[in-house]
Design an enzyme around this catalytic site. Structure first.
Site, PDB file in Angstrom:
ATOM      1  N   ARG A  24      -5.316 -13.007   8.797  1.00 25.33           N
ATOM      2  CA  ARG A  24      -5.447 -14.451   8.994  1.00 25.33           C
ATOM      3  C   ARG A  24      -6.796 -14.744   9.637  1.00 25.33           C
ATOM      4  NH1 ARG A  24      -3.652 -17.340  13.998  1.00 25.33           N
ATOM      5  NH2 ARG A  24      -3.692 -19.592  13.600  1.00 25.33           N
ATOM      6  N   ARG A  72      -6.620 -33.385  21.390  1.00 28.02           N
ATOM      7  CA  ARG A  72      -6.998 -32.705  22.628  1.00 28.02           C
ATOM      8  C   ARG A  72      -7.601 -33.673  23.639  1.00 28.02           C
ATOM      9  NH1 ARG A  72      -7.185 -27.156  21.554  1.00 28.02           N
ATOM     10  NH2 ARG A  72      -7.242 -26.618  19.322  1.00 28.02           N
ATOM     11  N   LYS A  87       2.296 -25.454   7.287  1.00 32.74           N
ATOM     12  CA  LYS A  87       2.736 -25.075   8.635  1.00 32.74           C
ATOM     13  C   LYS A  87       3.652 -26.174   9.173  1.00 32.74           C
ATOM     14  CE  LYS A  87      -0.510 -23.455  11.341  1.00 32.74           C
ATOM     15  NZ  LYS A  87      -1.814 -23.413  12.048  1.00 32.74           N
ATOM     16  N   THR A 136       4.086 -17.406  15.925  1.00 35.35           N
ATOM     17  CA  THR A 136       3.885 -17.905  17.286  1.00 35.35           C
ATOM     18  C   THR A 136       4.682 -17.108  18.327  1.00 35.35           C
ATOM     19  OG1 THR A 136       3.712 -20.139  16.350  1.00 35.35           O
ATOM     20  CG2 THR A 136       3.627 -19.926  18.747  1.00 35.35           C
TER      21      THR A 136
END
Length: 478
Positions: free
Chosen positions: A34, A75, A219, A277
């Site tokens: 990845r 963010r 995802k 994860t």
């Protein structure tokens, strides 16, 4: 030799940048690498992909490349001193006009956030480690009450409990990164934070317009994606159970049940599924996993996931090789307990494709006849994918002349791709060559009974229409 069915995806980063380390990780069991586009430049990703392909060629192992787009990660900005400490009960301001934060306020990279929240909304920062409740919104400022405090540092992510933020899945950066992914011949492109099937379809269009052949991985990390799960899976080639951001939005207690549901739905729709994860999170700093992590990986295998993905463990951790070895070890043990449901022929079952019918017949035959393996001659990889979804204790060897098909098949559970030469061959020649490849790869021995699937006329993509039972070494005349 016992083969591992569940595949391992490893994220590349500073800990796995060297040719020596990457080669050792591949030998230890990595099937797909990845490239995380949240970090690094286009040039760095292209160089890493070239290194992967060179090592794979040297080791004679097919390795897939998955490019993971950053997506609209919302963010905070930066602080004057890099970080602050918030206490429960503090008032803290998220200010889209702020350039440099301090103890009282910080900026936002997502400028429309003040227009998307109201009094009472719960915001979760730094993957839920810090919780704030919106007290009031004044212009471009969100005044919050800190409910759970802690250390808050630069550029940490923000989630809204329950989802609902309108950020588009594909940012301008993602669109540029898709061009990079196509340039390095990515086998898979992972789309971050899709809300609907339309997001997935747009990503596919952008890849195809750039001349790419990559499959699309959705995802699942937004609450809205759960509401649209069936259509998102239908639009995708694969999904990723991305438990980090999803857990923040829907609550950690909901994740185990959702994981099982997503894996089941993906398999029912003949789509791939990656579980990701914090699989071996403690191994970022420890040479051995916790018992809880071992159980977590094993349970994903027992759920039927196609692949386990490692993130920081192999990208930035102290023990990248040991992390891969640990996953391999746990998966091998878990697969001993994986229950293969008997393949049941239902009178009412209707096949929409010939290759699906052949795959079903092959699995049914394998369970009622003592065969060593199933081998599929496949141009596109579709035949092997149908066999993978049907579940079998038999290894599935995918023989393909197409390097792109072989690399994509590295992510399919229970499928082992091998190269076969391309050329106009008659039926007898191709069957003999299939046997020779299986013998050369030591997948079978003389006298073994094997099921072969292929299409006639030979070389037609998606044309699998034949199942043949062969005893290896006796196929002189077909």
């Amino acid at each position: 030799m016992t083969l591992r069915k569940t595949k391992i995806v490893a994220t590349l980063g500073p800990s796995s940048n060297s040719e020596e380390m990457l080669a050792r990780m591949i030998m230890a069991g990595v099937n797909v690498v990845r490239l995380n586009f949240s970090h690094g430049s286009a040039e760095e990703h292209i160089n890493r992909a070239e290194m992967v392909r060179a090592i794979a060629l040297k080791l004679n192992r097919p390795i897939g490349v998955l490019c993971d787009l950053q997506g609209p990660k919302i963010r905070i900005g930066k602080f004057e001193l890099g970080k602050i400490t918030l206490k429960t009960g503090d008032i803290f301001i998220l200010d889209s006009d702020c350039q440099l934060g301090n103890q009282d306020h910080v900026g936002l990279d997502y400028k429309t956030l003040p227009q998307e929240v109201v009094e009472g909304v719960i915001l979760l920062l730094d993957d839920g480690r810090i919780t704030m409740q919106v007290d009031r919104v004044k212009g471009n400022q969100i005044h919050c009450l800190v409910m759970n405090g802690g250390v808050l540092s630069n550029n940490k992510g923000i989630n809204r409990l329950g989802g609902g933020l309108s950020a588009e899945a594909l940012t301008e950066k993602d669109r540029e990164d898709i061009l990079t992914a196509v340039a390095l011949e990515a086998d898979y492109v992972a789309l971050s934070f899709p809300r609907t099937a339309l997001d997935v379809e747009l990503a596919r269009i952008l890849v195809q317009q750039a001349g790419g052949k990559a499959s699309i991985v959705a995802k699942i990390e937004r609450a809205e994606a759960i509401d649209n799960l069936e259509s998102i899976i239908d639009a995708s080639d694969a999904i990723m159970v991305a438990r980090g951001d999803l857990g923040v939005e829907v609550g950690d207690a909901a994740i185990p049940g959702l994981q099982k549901r997503m894996i089941r739905m993906a398999r029912e729709q003949n789509k791939l599924v990656i579980t990701a994860t914090q699989m071996m999170e403690s191994m970022i700093t420890s040479p051995i996993p916790t018992r809880a992590e071992v159980s977590d990986v094993a349970n994903a295998v027992l759920d039927g996931t196609d692949a386990i993905m490692l993130s920081a463990e192999t990208a930035a951790g102290q023990y990248p090789l040991e992390s891969v070895q640990a996953v391999h070890r746990v998966v091998m043990e878990a697969e001993k307990e994986y229950y293969i449901q008997p393949h049941v022929r239902r009178v009412e079952q209707v096949f929409l494709r010939t290759d699906e019918a052949i795959a079903s017949a092959a699995i049914y035959t394998a369970q009622h006849l003592k065969v060593k393996a199933i081998a599929a001659l496949t141009q596109s990889g579709n035949a092997a994918q149908w066999l993978s979804r049907a579940d079998s204790e038999m290894p599935i060897y995918a023989l393909s002349p197409d390097k792109y098909a072989r690399r994509k098949l590295t992510l399919h559970r229970g499928v082992y791709p091998f190269p076969i030469e391309q050329g106009a061959k008659n039926r007898d020649e191709i069957l003999q060559e299939m046997e020779q490849v299986l013998l050369q790869q030591k997948a079978v021995n003389l006298g073994d009974l094997v099921l072969l699937t292929f299409g006639e006329p030979i070389g037609s993509p998606g044309g699998t229409n034949t199942l043949k039972i062969v005893k290896i070494g006796e196929n002189k005349q077909a």
